[in-house]
Design a protein around this motif. Structure first.
Motif, PDB file in Angstrom:
ATOM      1  N   MET A 179       0.826  -1.198   0.000  1.00 22.22           N
ATOM      2  CA  MET A 179       0.000   0.000   0.000  1.00 22.22           C
ATOM      3  C   MET A 179       0.867   1.258   0.000  1.00 22.22           C
ATOM      4  N   ALA A 180       1.976   1.231   0.716  1.00 24.40           N
ATOM      5  CA  ALA A 180       2.882   2.375   0.750  1.00 24.40           C
ATOM      6  C   ALA A 180       3.449   2.654  -0.637  1.00 24.40           C
ATOM      7  N   GLY A 181       3.875   1.600  -1.331  1.00 24.82           N
ATOM      8  CA  GLY A 181       4.433   1.794  -2.669  1.00 24.82           C
ATOM      9  C   GLY A 181       3.415   2.339  -3.655  1.00 24.82           C
ATOM     10  N   TYR A 182       2.218   1.770  -3.623  1.00 17.60           N
ATOM     11  CA  TYR A 182       1.154   2.252  -4.525  1.00 17.60           C
ATOM     12  C   TYR A 182       0.828   3.724  -4.243  1.00 17.60           C
ATOM     13  N   THR A 183       0.643   4.032  -2.971  1.00 18.19           N
ATOM     14  CA  THR A 183       0.220   5.384  -2.598  1.00 18.19           C
ATOM     15  C   THR A 183       1.307   6.409  -2.875  1.00 18.19           C
ATOM     16  N   ALA A 184       2.572   6.038  -2.672  1.00 24.72           N
ATOM     17  CA  ALA A 184       3.679   6.961  -2.927  1.00 24.72           C
ATOM     18  C   ALA A 184       3.678   7.409  -4.385  1.00 24.72           C
ATOM     19  N   ALA A 185       3.433   6.475  -5.296  1.00 21.65           N
ATOM     20  CA  ALA A 185       3.373   6.837  -6.713  1.00 21.65           C
ATOM     21  C   ALA A 185       2.232   7.817  -6.973  1.00 21.65           C
ATOM     22  N   ASP A 186       1.076   7.551  -6.387  1.00 25.12           N
ATOM     23  CA  ASP A 186      -0.073   8.452  -6.583  1.00 25.12           C
ATOM     24  C   ASP A 186       0.194   9.842  -6.031  1.00 25.12           C
ATOM     25  N   VAL A 187       0.821   9.904  -4.855  1.00 20.96           N
ATOM     26  CA  VAL A 187       1.107  11.197  -4.216  1.00 20.96           C
ATOM     27  C   VAL A 187       2.063  12.018  -5.077  1.00 20.96           C
ATOM     28  N   LEU A 188       3.114  11.391  -5.588  1.00 18.94           N
ATOM     29  CA  LEU A 188       4.098  12.116  -6.391  1.00 18.94           C
ATOM     30  C   LEU A 188       3.478  12.625  -7.690  1.00 18.94           C
ATOM     31  N   LEU A 189       2.659  11.807  -8.323  1.00 15.69           N
ATOM     32  CA  LEU A 189       2.004  12.242  -9.562  1.00 15.69           C
ATOM     33  C   LEU A 189       1.023  13.382  -9.291  1.00 15.69           C
ATOM     34  N   LYS A 190       0.309  13.283  -8.185  1.00 18.66           N
ATOM     35  CA  LYS A 190      -0.636  14.342  -7.831  1.00 18.66           C
ATOM     36  C   LYS A 190       0.085  15.656  -7.541  1.00 18.66           C
ATOM     37  N   SER A 191       1.338  15.563  -7.054  1.00 16.59           N
ATOM     38  CA  SER A 191       2.106  16.767  -6.734  1.00 16.59           C
ATOM     39  C   SER A 191       2.679  17.440  -7.979  1.00 16.59           C
ATOM     40  N   GLY A 192       2.519  16.781  -9.148  1.00 14.66           N
ATOM     41  CA  GLY A 192       2.991  17.364 -10.412  1.00 14.66           C
ATOM     42  C   GLY A 192       4.236  16.724 -10.972  1.00 14.66           C
TER      43      GLY A 192
END
Length: 341
Positions: A179-192
């Protein structure tokens, strides 16, 4: 009472100091020696009045229970071994602190043995068996299978934290790394961020490998370019050194598999004049330093108190049911959003 050195009477020689025993406490409290033993044994049957009398007498005499001597009689001590490596990582300190507190609250006494190249986990656990420990909790690399067989023969249960190997009758506590790996990717993409990387020593850590694999898998699913930047060790120095490679690759979004290394990445970027926030970074563990103004690191909280309770619950359960099937408990993670991403 304890004998005190002489003051010149008799032949002027100091009298020999004598250790206060349970017999002394029993005599002072006006109870039997068995009552003294029960008073200092958790959950033993003894009245509050008797326990208070014993405690008061023990305090006045300076008596302390010799748990190691008691273990010779009971064939098992109250000691639980904590086997750990990477003690320079602040997260390990938090983890061990919570494990120690939880064990003490359950009437166990933790004994810490750090591992190293000279003393691997198998060697350290072998040493612990000489002390009639009640159990072992391993946070460093998982020991080889033969040590589990030795522990089983001795009736000593083992719990592994954040280890991937399955062994019969060995329980594990595992953080939700996927879950950490999946979410980290989403967070970085959302940040631009558009070009992503994960910094990880996948060869040295099961948790790191799972986090990195989950991150890369999520990026692949989303059709986003991402790559692994490997390091030898997941520590501050290697994070600092990785900063240059990240810049050379044109990376603008970084997932560091632990906060300790993420702080190194941030400082490495700062040393190269790139601490302007243009490169987004996500860590893991939520160590105290993650909230410092120099870092303000977006990260995942890995709750050491929950993890410790899970580990000790499994350990005590295994003591009662040594032949139960191996179990795995998952520790949830929580995203903590700060300035870095």
């Amino acid at each position: 009472m304890r004998s005190k050195p002489g003051n010149g009477n008799g032949n002027g020689q100091a009298r020999e100091l004598r250790r206060v025993t349970s017999f002394d406490v029993a005599k002072a409290a006006g109870v039997s020696r068995a009552a003294v033993s029960r008073a200092f044994t958790p959950d033993a049957s003894v009245s509050n009045k008797t326990r208070e009398k014993v405690y008061q007498a023990a305090k006045e005499l300076g008596y302390r229970v010799n748990y190691l001597a008691r273990s010779l009689t009971n064939k098992r001590s109250d000691l639980v071994g904590l086997v750990a490596a990477g003690l320079d990582n602040p997260f390990r300190t938090l983890q061990l602190e919570q494990l120690a507190h939880t064990l003490i609250a359950r009437n166990f006494r933790p004994i810490l043995l750090p591992t190293s190249k000279e003393a691997d986990s198998a060697t350290v656990i072998g040493q612990l068996l000489h002390y009639a420990v009640s159990g072992v909790i391993v946070t460093s690399d998982a020991p080889p299978s033969h040590i589990f067989e030795e522990c089983a023969a001795e009736g000593v249960p083992i719990v592994l934290i954040n280890k991937g190997e399955d062994f019969p009758f060995v329980d594990r506590v595992v953080s939700d790394d996927r879950m950490a790996g999946y979410t980290a990717a989403d967070v970085l993409l959302k940040s631009g961020a558009k070009k992503l990387a994960v910094v990880s020593g996948t060869a040295v850590s099961y948790s790191s490998r799972r986090r990195a694999e989950a991150f890369l898998a999520r990026c692949s699913t989303l059709g986003v370019e991402a790559q692994l930047v490997p390091v030898a060790i997941n520590d501050y120095l290697h994070g600092q050194q990785a900063a240059g490679e990240l810049l050379d690759l044109g990376i603008d979004g970084v997932f560091s598999v632990n906060d300790y290394m993420a702080c190194g990445v941030l400082d490495g970027l700062a040393a190269k004049g790139r601490n302007d926030g243009s490169i987004k970074i996500v860590g893991h563990d939520d160590i105290p330093q993650a909230s410092w103004s120099a870092y303000q690191l977006t990260t995942f909280l890995q709750p050491c108190d929950v993890q410790a309770s899970q580990a000790v619950d499994l350990l005590t359960s295994r003591m009662s049911e040594p032949d139960a099937v191996a179990r795995v408990e998952f520790t949830p993670i929580t995203l903590i959003t700060r300035r870095s991403a």
